[in-house]
Enzyme design. Structure first.
Site, PDB file in Angstrom:
ATOM      1  N   GLU A 162       0.821  -1.203   0.000  1.00 50.91           N
ATOM      2  CA  GLU A 162       0.000   0.000   0.000  1.00 50.91           C
ATOM      3  C   GLU A 162       0.859   1.260   0.000  1.00 50.91           C
ATOM      4  OE1 GLU A 162      -3.088   0.618  -0.353  1.00 50.91           O
ATOM      5  OE2 GLU A 162      -4.068  -1.326  -0.123  1.00 50.91           O
ATOM      6  N   GLU A 212      -1.687  14.152  -3.511  1.00 54.95           N
ATOM      7  CA  GLU A 212      -0.364  14.636  -3.127  1.00 54.95           C
ATOM      8  C   GLU A 212       0.221  13.693  -2.091  1.00 54.95           C
ATOM      9  OE1 GLU A 212      -0.054  18.935  -2.126  1.00 54.95           O
ATOM     10  OE2 GLU A 212      -2.227  18.942  -2.414  1.00 54.95           O
TER      11      GLU A 212
END
Length: 249
Positions: A162, A212
């Site tokens: 992840e 971001e």
């Protein structure tokens, strides 16, 4: 063992030929050929893929039949009504410390289990790595790199995966920071394991599910911080750094 829609038990949804069946949350096709539309299935099948006469489903040698149930984390949690093994109507019975759905015909017991989620608190030069989320839940907010454990991997491998998918960084897991119960997530209840990690490679860049990514100091965390588990982990991290106590949750 075969995923069925409960038609043998007089499922009204199946009889109508449309709608979502209440035993397996599958969409009945209105025929007796066993063609169904899954609303949620892990592994290679994906969401909403049509399968014909699926029988027993396997993924890399692991039976995933028990995962194709009414607890679809993407569509809310609804109780089983029919037995996923034989199709008989379930009844409530006190078993193993609480009331549970039990099949009076074959004895099958339904257990509603939480999903397992993992996150990584990655620290580098006194700063922590955070991700600004592209999608709901928490769209536009900041959180730790995190996600759900896949059926064919362990929690540590899931945390490393992840983190790389969301931030582009390869991390080494050092220890467990904490374990949090999650009960208010729209995707369903979960157990959230937060690891400590350090970057050992890769290139910092947002993945396709992030707007971001960046490293932030303890006294310069971005806002808003989404998810109570992220806020609790960061609160604990700030305390370890000697910053004044500030609760985020």
């Amino acid at each position: 063992m075969r995923p069925i829609c409960g038609a043998a038990s007089g499922c009204a949804v199946h009889a109508s030929g449309k709608g979502w069946c209440c035993a397996w949350r599958v969409q009945c096709c209105g025929s007796d050929k066993g063609e169904i539309r899954l609303t949620f299935s892990p592994g290679p099948f994906g969401r909403g893929r049509r399968l014909a006469n699926p029988g027993i489903l396997f993924y890399r040698g692991l039976s995933i039949i028990s995962y194709l149930g009414a607890k679809d984390p993407g569509m809310g949690s609804e109780p089983f009504i029919f037995c996923p093994r034989c199709g008989a109507r379930l009844t409530q019975r006190f078993m193993f410390g609480r009331e549970r759905p039990v099949c009076p015909a074959c004895g099958y017991v339904v257990f509603y289990d939480p999903k397992v989620a993992v996150g990584v608190l990655v620290e580098h030069e006194g700063k922590v790595l955070l991700v600004r989320r592209r999608y709901d839940p928490g769209k536009g907010g900041w959180a730790l790199p995190a996600g759900f454990v896949e059926i064919d991997e362990g929690p540590v491998a899931a945390a490393i995966r992840e983190c790389r998918e969301e931030t582009g960084l390869i991390v080494r897991i050092r220890s467990v920071l904490d374990v949090f119960p999650v009960s208010m997530d729209p995707r369903g209840p979960a157990v959230f394991i937060v690891y400590r990690g350090v970057p050992i490679g890769g290139s910092l860049q947002p993945g396709d599910d992030a707007l971001e990514v960046g490293f932030f100091p303890p006294d310069g965390l971005p806002s808003p911080l989404v998810f109570a588990s992220t806020r609790r982990a960061l609160w604990r991290w700030r305390r370890e750094k000697g910053f004044p106590e500030r609760r985020f949750y």
